[in-house]
Design an enzyme around this catalytic site. Structure first.
Site, PDB file in Angstrom:
ATOM      1  N   HIS A 208       9.224   8.427   3.561  1.00 46.74           N
ATOM      2  CA  HIS A 208       8.784   7.087   3.985  1.00 46.74           C
ATOM      3  C   HIS A 208       7.529   6.616   3.276  1.00 46.74           C
ATOM      4  O   HIS A 208       7.100   5.473   3.470  1.00 46.74           O
ATOM      5  CB  HIS A 208       8.556   7.064   5.502  1.00 46.74           C
ATOM      6  CG  HIS A 208       7.187   7.483   5.943  1.00 46.74           C
ATOM      7  ND1 HIS A 208       6.623   8.699   5.635  1.00 46.74           N
ATOM      8  CD2 HIS A 208       6.255   6.828   6.687  1.00 46.74           C
ATOM      9  CE1 HIS A 208       5.421   8.777   6.177  1.00 46.74           C
ATOM     10  NE2 HIS A 208       5.166   7.664   6.812  1.00 46.74           N
TER      11      HIS A 208
ATOM     12  N   MET B  37      -2.966   3.113  -1.178  1.00 45.92           N
ATOM     13  CA  MET B  37      -3.586   1.884  -1.633  1.00 45.92           C
ATOM     14  C   MET B  37      -4.100   2.028  -3.069  1.00 45.92           C
ATOM     15  O   MET B  37      -4.777   2.988  -3.398  1.00 45.92           O
ATOM     16  CB  MET B  37      -4.732   1.524  -0.699  1.00 45.92           C
ATOM     17  CG  MET B  37      -5.279   0.138  -0.903  1.00 45.92           C
ATOM     18  SD  MET B  37      -6.338  -0.321   0.458  1.00 45.92           S
ATOM     19  CE  MET B  37      -7.426   1.099   0.495  1.00 45.92           C
TER      20      MET B  37
ATOM     21  N   ALA C 161       3.851   8.194   0.688  1.00 44.43           N
ATOM     22  CA  ALA C 161       3.247   9.255  -0.111  1.00 44.43           C
ATOM     23  C   ALA C 161       2.942  10.501   0.720  1.00 44.43           C
ATOM     24  O   ALA C 161       3.070  11.626   0.218  1.00 44.43           O
ATOM     25  CB  ALA C 161       1.968   8.738  -0.770  1.00 44.43           C
ATOM     26  N   GLY C 162       2.528  10.345   1.967  1.00 45.76           N
ATOM     27  CA  GLY C 162       2.199  11.497   2.804  1.00 45.76           C
ATOM     28  C   GLY C 162       0.750  11.917   2.644  1.00 45.76           C
ATOM     29  O   GLY C 162       0.298  12.208   1.529  1.00 45.76           O
TER      30      GLY C 162
ATOM     31  N   ASN D 207      10.132   5.113  12.004  1.00 47.35           N
ATOM     32  CA  ASN D 207       9.823   5.870  13.231  1.00 47.35           C
ATOM     33  C   ASN D 207      10.810   5.446  14.302  1.00 47.35           C
ATOM     34  O   ASN D 207      10.552   4.494  15.042  1.00 47.35           O
ATOM     35  CB  ASN D 207       8.397   5.576  13.722  1.00 47.35           C
ATOM     36  CG  ASN D 207       7.312   6.266  12.925  1.00 47.35           C
ATOM     37  OD1 ASN D 207       7.584   7.128  12.102  1.00 47.35           O
ATOM     38  ND2 ASN D 207       6.079   5.893  13.169  1.00 47.35           N
TER      39      ASN D 207
ATOM     40  N   HIS E 179       3.670  -3.650   5.932  1.00 46.77           N
ATOM     41  CA  HIS E 179       3.822  -2.356   6.599  1.00 46.77           C
ATOM     42  C   HIS E 179       3.102  -2.424   7.943  1.00 46.77           C
ATOM     43  O   HIS E 179       1.878  -2.509   7.985  1.00 46.77           O
ATOM     44  CB  HIS E 179       3.228  -1.243   5.727  1.00 46.77           C
ATOM     45  CG  HIS E 179       3.268   0.118   6.348  1.00 46.77           C
ATOM     46  ND1 HIS E 179       2.337   1.093   6.061  1.00 46.77           N
ATOM     47  CD2 HIS E 179       4.117   0.672   7.248  1.00 46.77           C
ATOM     48  CE1 HIS E 179       2.625   2.189   6.740  1.00 46.77           C
ATOM     49  NE2 HIS E 179       3.704   1.952   7.469  1.00 46.77           N
TER      50      HIS E 179
ATOM     51  N   HIS F 207      -1.732   0.352   7.759  1.00 46.35           N
ATOM     52  CA  HIS F 207      -0.926  -0.867   7.734  1.00 46.35           C
ATOM     53  C   HIS F 207      -1.530  -1.885   6.777  1.00 46.35           C
ATOM     54  O   HIS F 207      -2.747  -1.959   6.618  1.00 46.35           O
ATOM     55  CB  HIS F 207      -0.823  -1.457   9.143  1.00 46.35           C
ATOM     56  CG  HIS F 207      -0.070  -0.567  10.078  1.00 46.35           C
ATOM     57  ND1 HIS F 207      -0.116  -0.720  11.443  1.00 46.35           N
ATOM     58  CD2 HIS F 207       0.740   0.500   9.845  1.00 46.35           C
ATOM     59  CE1 HIS F 207       0.640   0.205  12.020  1.00 46.35           C
ATOM     60  NE2 HIS F 207       1.170   0.953  11.055  1.00 46.35           N
TER      61      HIS F 207
END
Length: 472
Positions: free
Chosen positions: A395, A374, A397-398, A323, A233, A202
């Site tokens: 949603h 980041m 990069a994973g 989510n 986020h 976050h």
């Protein structure tokens, strides 16, 4: 796990017992999970066993291993034909999502005041594992009002403006929230965290619009080249985590009574129409409203800092969750059906003309907000007509490394110095917290977005680059 390549960005897992539908993975070959390191494709197949599932068990290009469902998983169940709802298909951070605000100033005008701005945002943004929040609620009735009213209640109390509701999913609040279905333990965990960032991935990030791919859509969204933006986020904090924990246990206890068997206990579920299913959806909606209020409060605090330090205004571009389980109407086999659409680490991407869009976005589609890892860029996309997977897309990069692996790979390095070398100002994060979220821990967000666009899930509008980040 055998994959059949149907097109450059679409792979199929053929149906076999006990799967009820096939699996479909939207990805390029380079983005497919490493079967030796990541069992998320097995989870795609497991999700395909859920009662009432229709079409396919879908995975987005950022797919990786999660709890029950893979992160990046989408599945819809038919409410009228025994379709189930599974807390694992939403996740622990219920309604975790992204809010993007656009400033009426540009990158060049901010340059001399960036450090002062980041200092102010760092001081105004409660974050980390502990307590502390923008809003200190006085009693349970006030928290219940948050759980029912979400951003709407926050705006009523002076934390925002009407436009914030028009540019937020569900106009700021899910209507069927039921605080009575939220346990006392969840209430305790959430009571002192309304308006706080949390930790992990976050963040609050100051960004600049680096590239625009569609001028008309970007203008409708309120974006232009060089413009300064703020991306937030976060989600429902400890309250949402506890709700997921509570209802996984409850559904485990009742599955046999409903005649349900699943290959993984983390897929514990109950029919949407059952008492347990309705109770979970009511509690989940309450957590979703908590998350909306959380982002609303953080945005309001950021606005005050921007006004004080730069004299500029922040307008909301959009706020969208990734989510959530929602009851939506979609065509299945040529007929409209009420479906419970689970999006776990996946974003709803409504196309132009959709009746849930505000008037000023109806001609261009819904803003889709995709943060990168980041130190890398983030993307703004839009929904497109005829997209597969129930108008859903990726949603983020994973992850490709666990947090532990990421910390190990950064051993001997200075993550803060690496970011500052890129002229990215950092406020408030520990060395470990930064190491967990460095780019090496994630897929290439540009490749993920290219795959999502190539698969027909969405379309690029703009790319944003980071100027400064506030983390827990």
């Amino acid at each position: 796990m055998e994959l059949v390549e149907e097109s450059p960005y679409r792979f199929r897992i053929d149906r076999h017992d006990p799967m009820r539908v096939p699996g479909v993975v939207f990805a390029s070959r380079s983005l497919l999970p490493d079967a030796g390191e990541d069992r998320s494709l097995e989870q795609v197949a497991n999700v395909a066993t859920l009662p009432g599932i229709v079409d396919a068990s879908y995975a987005m290009p950022d797919v990786h291993w999660g709890y029950g469902f893979p992160i990046g998983g989408v599945a819809a169940t038919d409410v009228a034909h025994g379709g189930v709802v599974s807390p694992g298909g939403v996740g622990f951070d219920i309604s975790c999502g992204v809010r993007l605000l656009a400033a009426d100033t540009d990158r060049d005008g901010l340059r001399s005041r960036l450090d002062a701005l980041m200092d102010g945002l760092g001081e105004a943004t409660p974050r980390g594992m502990g307590r502390g929040a923008v809003w200190h609620l006085s009693n349970r009735a006030e928290l219940d009002a948050v759980l029912r009213g979400g951003s709407r209640y926050a705006v009523e109390r002076g934390f925002g403006v009407q436009r914030d509701l028009e540019r937020c999913e569900d106009a700021g609040a899910v209507g069927d929230a039921d605080p009575a279905r939220v346990s006392e333990r969840a209430i305790e965990r959430g009571a002192r965290q309304v308006g706080s960032l949390g930790s992990g991935n976050h963040f609050l990030e100051v960004q600049a619009v680096d590239e625009v791919y569609d001028d008309a859509v970007a203008t409708a969204f309120g974006l232009r080249p060089g413009q300064v933006c703020v991306m937030i986020h976060c989600g429902s904090r400890g309250l949402g985590h506890q709700i997921c924990t509570d209802y996984v246990r409850k559904m485990e206890q009742v599955m046999a009574r409903h005649g349900i068997e699943v290959p993984d206990r983390q897929l514990a579920c109950a029919p949407v129409s059952s008492a347990e299913g309705r109770a979970y959806l009511g509690a989940m909606a309450a957590a979703a409203n908590y998350a909306r209020a959380n982002r609303q409060l953080l945005a309001d605090a950021a606005r005050k800092v921007f006004a004080r330090v730069t004299g500029s205004r922040l307008d909301l571009v959009y706020d969208i969750s990734h989510n959530l389980a929602k009851i939506e109407t979609h065509d299945v086999d040529g007929a409209p059906r009420a479906l419970c659409v689970h999006r776990k680490g996946a974003t709803r991407a409504l196309p132009p003309g959709h009746d849930e869009l505000p008037d000023d976005l109806r001609d261009v589609g819904q803003p889709v907000l995709i943060p990168g890892s980041m130190g890398t860029g983030s993307y703004v996309l839009t929904g497109v007509p005829g997209s597969p997977a129930f108008a859903s897309t990726c949603h983020g990069a994973g992850r490709v490394q666990s947090r532990r692996q990421a910390v190990r790979s950064e051993r001997g390095l200075d993550p803060r110095a690496q970011l500052e070398e890129q002229d990215i100002a950092v406020r408030g994060a520990s060395r470990r917290g930064l190491a967990e979220e460095m780019p090496a821990a994630y897929k290439d967000v540009s490749a993920v977005v290219a795959a999502a666009e190539g698969a027909g899930l969405c379309r690029k509008v703009a790319r944003l680059v980071p100027l400064g980040v506030v983390k827990g």
